[in-house]
Design a protein around this motif. Structure first.
Motif, short mmCIF file in Angstrom:
data_model
loop_
_atom_site.label_atom_id
_atom_site.label_comp_id
_atom_site.label_asym_id
_atom_site.label_seq_id
_atom_site.Cartn_x
_atom_site.Cartn_y
_atom_site.Cartn_z
N PHE A 322 -12.66 75.46 -1.46
CA PHE A 322 -12.90 74.70 -0.19
C PHE A 322 -11.38 73.92 0.40
CE2 PHE A 322 -13.32 70.04 0.70
CZ PHE A 322 -13.51 70.48 2.38
N GLY A 344 -13.74 76.10 3.93
CA GLY A 344 -15.46 76.19 2.80
C GLY A 344 -15.88 77.22 2.96
N LEU A 347 -20.66 76.60 2.14
CA LEU A 347 -20.86 75.16 3.19
C LEU A 347 -22.37 75.39 3.35
CD1 LEU A 347 -17.32 74.12 4.33
CD2 LEU A 347 -18.28 73.56 2.27
N GLY A 476 -19.24 69.99 0.51
CA GLY A 476 -18.33 70.02 -0.44
C GLY A 476 -18.12 68.97 -1.11
#
Length: 495
Positions: A322, A344, A347, A476
């Motif tokens: 990420f 990322g 997620l 994240g």
């Protein structure tokens, strides 16, 4: 230049990229009647098989494609007539002579003469093989003006290695022959960025610091690294997504109007944006960049392992899955406007979009507060535009406003002209149109910009400071939200 006859050679024709992306895209181009009629597709790989064996091998793999992309038996049989295969050891010289003969001489199974045409060599291999392959192609004369070479990312792992590859390719092929591919540039919504800005009078006068408060680019995946742990461990999210995809999107959002739609006019303006990006220092790399690594969690309703538990990933890996960062474009149009980039794995959703947040009205006369206008450019899973506005609510006369949106779905608006990203890029390569490919100076400038971040992370790793953990299925690390909150903003899903 429009091709009427072509040979498309997939070097690495038995790899995942070839059968998952490239060949399905070529099938769709054939199905849509977009491929030039007099063409051949040659797959090159190490596996020992003949053309008939390759067609059977590919048909088995096409059965794993999602329903709409999966060809029926009769359609595949007709498409397969274009497919051929030869086995090659790319490290040996002699097989390239065989490749040259195949391209130069009519094939017995064609039964007719073919006019000389375009040759597209798609290097769907590891980039460290590019110099060797290009040198061998040159040695057998497969670098003439009719030849184009398509280079798949990632090109290098830092600025020095990218320059080495570009020098090796540039010694054999001219810049106009070397097509560095970034499949995000083939997406319909990305193509419509230039149309949105430069084909309409509505947005361009507002496309500047006086009207825009911030811009967000999100490239999110719900998938983990799966069986690609060994590759990802060498790459990471910054190299895999930011240095290429995210920065290319930023350049298209931020560039000045080009003088023409010519490839170099567009790429000159994109290069200027990369050169104007605020450079990172060791301090700002730690302040304005957040790196994370996913831990076990729940993604799309099922329990999933953390990155360190994935196949071929070291237990104490410091590889980032990420990245969120803040930057600015230091010129008159954009001075002071923050650009937030985020990407990322694992997620909360598999989605990609760009959000243009406009400034609030200078003097509100309606009871509020109200959200400011914003334009959302959707890249995946659907392509489209959403313009978020405010409108009068009801007929009470109280002047209350409510959010409304104008939604353009490209899949519905252009249902008969839908073209996938790889399909579009492969057709552009065959026809020699360079607008959607990345020039070497763009690529090197992007590497130059991310290198201070890579250096800062190496220093942090040595000091025992690795990526921040985040749960799979989340958006994240919390630090990513704090990054934008410092400026008084929030990510789109938090707004």
């Amino acid at each position: 230049m429009s091709a009427t006859s072509f040979d498309l050679v997939l070097i690495g024709g038995t790899g995942d990229l070839a059968w998952r992306k490239l060949l399905p895209a070529l099938f769709q181009a054939w199905r849509h009647g977009k491929l030039p009629a007099d063409g051949r597709i040659l797959a090159v790989g190490r596996n020992e098989m003949d053309s008939a064996g390759y067609r059977e091998w590919l048909q088995q793999r096409f059965r794993d494609l999602p329903g709409p992309a999966r060809p029926g038996a009769e359609a595949f049989k007709r498409f397969a007539a274009l497919l051929h295969y030869i086995s090659m050891d790319l490290m040996q010289a002699e097989p390239y002579q065989r490749l040259r003969r195949w391209l130069k001489e009519p094939q017995a199974d064609e039964g007719r003469e073919r006019a000389a045409g375009t040759v597209v060599l798609y290097l769907a291999t590891s980039p460290h093989l590019f110099p060797q392959i290009c040198g061998q192609l040159c040695a057998v004369g497969l670098n003439g003006p009719e030849v184009r070479v398509v280079l798949e990312k990632p090109l290098g792992h830092d600025l020095e290695s990218a320059r080495a590859i570009n020098r090796a390719v540039g010694a054999v092929f001219s810049e106009s022959q070397a097509l560095r591919i970034d499949h995000y540039l083939g997406k319909s919504a990305v193509q419509n960025l230039t149309a949105l800005r430069f084909g309409n009078a509505l947005f361009e006068p507002l496309w500047r610091r006086e009207s825009i408060a911030s811009i967000e680019i999100t490239l999110a995946e719900s998938l983990g690294v799966g069986t690609r742990g060994e590759f990802y461990e060498r790459t990471g999210a910054l190299r895999d997504m930011v240095q290429n995809h995210a920065l290319q999107l930023l350049t298209m959002i931020a560039m000045e109007p080009p003088s023409t739609a010519d490839a170099d006019a567009i790429r000159n303006e994109k290069l200027k944006v990369l050169q104007a990006l605020k450079p990172f220092t060791p301090e700002s790399a730690r302040r304005d960049v957040v790196r994370g690594q996913y831990r076990a969690g729940v993604c799309e309703g099922r329990a999933v392992p953390g990155y360190a538990e994935e196949v071929k990933v070291p237990a104490h890996s410091r590889c980032e899955t990420f990245v969120a960062l803040r930057t600015e474009v230091c010129n008159w149009r954009w001075a002071g406007v923050p650009f937030y980039l985020r990407t990322g794995k694992r997620l909360a959703a598999g989605t990609a979009y760009i959000v243009v947040n406009f400034r609030a009205v200078p003097h509100p006369i309606f009871p509020g507060p109200h959200p400011a206008n914003r334009l959302v450019i959707k890249l995946q899973p659907e392509d489209g535009l959403e313009l978020h506005l405010l409108a009068a609510k009801g007929h009470s006369g109280a002047g209350a406003l409510a959010p409304v949106s104008l939604d353009l779905d490209f899949d519905k608006a252009f249902v008969e002209d839908r073209v996938g990203a790889y399909e579009r890029l492969l057709l552009e390569a065959i026809h020699g149109r360079l607008n959607l490919f990345v020039r070497s100076d763009e690529q090197e400038e992007a590497w130059r910009w991310v290198e201070p971040v890579l250096r800062a992370w190496r220093e942090d790793d040595a000091a025992g400071l690795g990526p921040r953990p985040y749960a799979a299925g989340s958006w994240g690390p919390a630090a990513a939200s704090a990054l934008v909150a410092r400026d008084g903003f929030s990510w789109a899903e938090e707004s």
